[in-house]
Design an enzyme around this catalytic site. Structure first.
Site, PDB file in Angstrom:
ATOM      1  N   HIS A  70       0.848  -1.204   0.000  1.00  0.00           N
ATOM      2  CA  HIS A  70       0.000   0.000   0.000  1.00  0.00           C
ATOM      3  C   HIS A  70       0.876   1.243   0.000  1.00  0.00           C
ATOM      4  O   HIS A  70       1.293   1.722   1.052  1.00  0.00           O
ATOM      5  CB  HIS A  70      -0.913  -0.009   1.232  1.00  0.00           C
ATOM      6  CG  HIS A  70      -1.976   1.043   1.204  1.00  0.00           C
ATOM      7  ND1 HIS A  70      -3.206   0.879   1.793  1.00  0.00           N
ATOM      8  CD2 HIS A  70      -2.003   2.284   0.659  1.00  0.00           C
ATOM      9  CE1 HIS A  70      -3.934   1.973   1.625  1.00  0.00           C
ATOM     10  NE2 HIS A  70      -3.207   2.849   0.939  1.00  0.00           N
ATOM     11  N   ARG A  74       2.502   8.699  -6.773  1.00  0.00           N
ATOM     12  CA  ARG A  74       2.124  10.012  -7.331  1.00  0.00           C
ATOM     13  C   ARG A  74       2.361  10.163  -8.830  1.00  0.00           C
ATOM     14  O   ARG A  74       2.083  11.220  -9.386  1.00  0.00           O
ATOM     15  CB  ARG A  74       2.870  11.145  -6.598  1.00  0.00           C
ATOM     16  CG  ARG A  74       2.644  11.190  -5.096  1.00  0.00           C
ATOM     17  CD  ARG A  74       1.190  11.308  -4.738  1.00  0.00           C
ATOM     18  NE  ARG A  74       0.996  11.581  -3.314  1.00  0.00           N
ATOM     19  CZ  ARG A  74      -0.056  11.174  -2.622  1.00  0.00           C
ATOM     20  NH1 ARG A  74      -0.995  10.443  -3.208  1.00  0.00           N
ATOM     21  NH2 ARG A  74      -0.188  11.477  -1.345  1.00  0.00           N
ATOM     22  N   HIS A 188     -10.796   1.022   1.066  1.00  0.00           N
ATOM     23  CA  HIS A 188     -10.643   2.161   1.977  1.00  0.00           C
ATOM     24  C   HIS A 188     -12.009   2.320   2.631  1.00  0.00           C
ATOM     25  O   HIS A 188     -12.947   2.818   2.002  1.00  0.00           O
ATOM     26  CB  HIS A 188     -10.249   3.403   1.169  1.00  0.00           C
ATOM     27  CG  HIS A 188     -10.280   4.676   1.946  1.00  0.00           C
ATOM     28  ND1 HIS A 188      -9.153   5.393   2.229  1.00  0.00           N
ATOM     29  CD2 HIS A 188     -11.311   5.387   2.485  1.00  0.00           C
ATOM     30  CE1 HIS A 188      -9.467   6.490   2.901  1.00  0.00           C
ATOM     31  NE2 HIS A 188     -10.781   6.498   3.069  1.00  0.00           N
ATOM     32  N   HIS A 241      -5.570  -0.154   5.703  1.00  0.00           N
ATOM     33  CA  HIS A 241      -5.273   0.707   6.867  1.00  0.00           C
ATOM     34  C   HIS A 241      -6.350   0.687   7.957  1.00  0.00           C
ATOM     35  O   HIS A 241      -6.964   1.700   8.284  1.00  0.00           O
ATOM     36  CB  HIS A 241      -4.983   2.138   6.441  1.00  0.00           C
ATOM     37  CG  HIS A 241      -5.896   2.718   5.391  1.00  0.00           C
ATOM     38  ND1 HIS A 241      -7.268   2.661   5.465  1.00  0.00           N
ATOM     39  CD2 HIS A 241      -5.612   3.387   4.247  1.00  0.00           C
ATOM     40  CE1 HIS A 241      -7.784   3.263   4.411  1.00  0.00           C
ATOM     41  NE2 HIS A 241      -6.800   3.709   3.660  1.00  0.00           N
ATOM     42  N   ASP A 314       1.059   2.811   3.661  1.00  0.00           N
ATOM     43  CA  ASP A 314       0.261   3.921   3.126  1.00  0.00           C
ATOM     44  C   ASP A 314       1.158   5.133   2.855  1.00  0.00           C
ATOM     45  O   ASP A 314       0.775   6.283   3.105  1.00  0.00           O
ATOM     46  CB  ASP A 314      -0.883   4.288   4.066  1.00  0.00           C
ATOM     47  CG  ASP A 314      -1.971   5.114   3.370  1.00  0.00           C
ATOM     48  OD1 ASP A 314      -1.874   5.318   2.142  1.00  0.00           O
ATOM     49  OD2 ASP A 314      -2.910   5.569   4.058  1.00  0.00           O
ATOM     50  N   GLY A 333      -2.042  12.338   5.020  1.00  0.00           N
ATOM     51  CA  GLY A 333      -1.012  11.402   4.591  1.00  0.00           C
ATOM     52  C   GLY A 333       0.383  11.716   5.056  1.00  0.00           C
ATOM     53  O   GLY A 333       0.760  12.874   5.251  1.00  0.00           O
TER      54      GLY A 333
END
Length: 434
Positions: A70, A74, A188, A241, A314, A333
């Site tokens: 995970h 970008r 999610h 998560h 994450d 984040g």
């Protein structure tokens, strides 16, 4: 950016290693022989007259290559925050030989072309990039992607990460298609009608700080919904998560009832609580948010009893400009690739919550099992892939030394234990000289 120096040898002997087997949950001193990129043998191997490279790793742990299932790289879209190349460098520094980037890029990873682009960008890197494709087109929650074409292109799972799958009907259709390819749906879990514009955990702390809260139930109701759909379809459901005690218990009970559900936890959710936000530092802002000590205790219990299968990061890079604003305006984040191993050893292994083999299994064999990929364990005569780390070395986190393009971490200045020493993958050897 400095290009990592990679070595290639036809024959290499990793001598005097502490070989950690996440399948047998054992560790023992042994030598490891690799020829032509494949694992030949593990045991006592005489190096006298050996014609290849001998790499002495005495005192270092050698395990199957670690997988972070995970991450956010970008690219395409926000190359100022991270790229496939810089993310791979951060992964190497953290000890990972494979990463799974989430699809919330621009354009979204919802077509075979974007998946192929990511695969091609990583062809010459030591780190394998195993893309996760979007469940719905544009992650808009309206219509499913061409899942078969995406799997054929190289997608290993499906997720609308950053958002939940919009409706139970779409979850059902996605799961039915996913069963055809034996890949998981990664959720999610967040009911946005409950979380709305919250920025931290809804609690007495959020009230005191005057910040809008995200209640734990916004996660719990979505977890419950998806478990019921997984029960109906028989599909593989993976909860991303996980962060609340109630959600962990929902997964625990579902597993006992035979539902094909797994879940992951991030280091920040077993090391930090919402009180940390009292400084209004946006490096503590993440989604799902930092919860309470009760929730942290539930993460620990879930790791111990096997309810929580995987430790992931994450890894979510953001620019300094985006994070250095008012807490409410900052994006969610943190980066995590370069601190994960140290946090796991410092907070789980040293505190005797998990043994080292148990902890490493959650970063090797278990994510491979969830994704149904041929990795995470030792296989003779198969391509060799190793993470080699020093479990005793102590170091101080310095975000300015990160390989990631972004520095948004709450762990800057922390003292951790355990650091990557070297990696081997694709016939390439890399030594961590930082």
């Amino acid at each position: 950016m400095n290009v990592p120096r990679l070595e290639k040898s036809k024959k290499i002997l990793f001598a005097n290693a502490v070989v950690l087997d996440p399948e047998k949950l054992t560790q023992k001193k042994a030598d490891v022989l690799v020829e032509n990129g494949k694992l030949v043998d593990i045991g006592k191997i005489d190096s006298a007259g050996f014609s290849g490279k001998v790499f002495d790793v005495a005192g270092k742990v050698l395990c199957p290559g670690m997988i972070d299932m995970h991450v956010h790289l970008r690219q395409p879209g926000r190359e100022d925050e991270e790229t496939v190349e810089s993310g791979a460098e951060a992964a190497m520094a953290g000890g990972f030989t494979a990463v799974c980037p989430m699809p919330n890029t621009d354009p979204t990873a919802d077509t075979a072309e974007v998946i192929d682009f990511l695969k091609k960008k990583s062809e010459n890197l030591l780190v394998d990039v195993l893309p996760i494709a979007a469940v719905t087109k544009g992650r808009a929650g309206e219509s499913l992607t061409e899942m078969g074409a995406l799997v054929e292109a190289g997608a290993v799972a499906f997720s609308d990460d950053g958002d939940p799958i919009a409706t139970a009907e779409l979850v059902r259709r996605a799961m039915e298609y996913a069963t055809m390819f034996d890949v998981p749906i990664i959720e999610h879990c967040e009911d946005k009608s409950l979380s709305k514009n919250g920025g931290m955990n809804e609690s007495a702390v959020s009230t005191r700080l005057g910040l809008a809260g995200i209640p734990g139930i916004s996660e719990d109701v979505c977890v419950a919904r998806d478990i019921q759909v997984a029960r109906l379809t028989g599909a593989k459901l993976h909860i991303a998560h996980i962060s609340t005690a109630e959600s962990v218990d929902l997964v625990r009970q579902a597993k006992k009832q035979g539902v094909n559900v797994t879940c992951e936890v991030m280091p920040h959710h077993f090391t930090l609580i919402d009180e940390a936000i009292s400084s209004y530092d946006s490096n503590f802002k993440m989604n799902p948010p930092l919860r309470t000590q009760r929730d942290v205790d539930a993460m620990i219990e879930g790791l111990q009893d096997g309810t929580i299968d995987v430790i992931a990061t994450d890894h979510a890079p953001h620019s300094i400009e985006e994070k250095q604003v008012e807490f409410d305006l900052a994006p969610f984040g943190i980066v995590g690739l370069e601190t994960a191993l140290g946090l796991v050893i410092e907070f789980l292994v040293k505190k005797k919550i998990l043994t080292l083999p148990q902890a490493i299994a959650k970063m090797t064999k278990e994510p491979a099992d969830v994704l149904n990929i041929k990795r995470g364990v030792f296989r003779k005569n198969e391509p060799a892939c190793f993470s080699i780390f020093d479990p005793e070395v102590q170091w101080k986190v310095d975000k300015e030394q990160f390989k990631s393009k972004s520095k948004n971490t709450p762990f800057d200045g922390w003292n951790l234990t355990g650091k990557c020493f070297a990696l081997y993958n694709k016939g390439l050897l890399w030594k961590n000289e930082s």
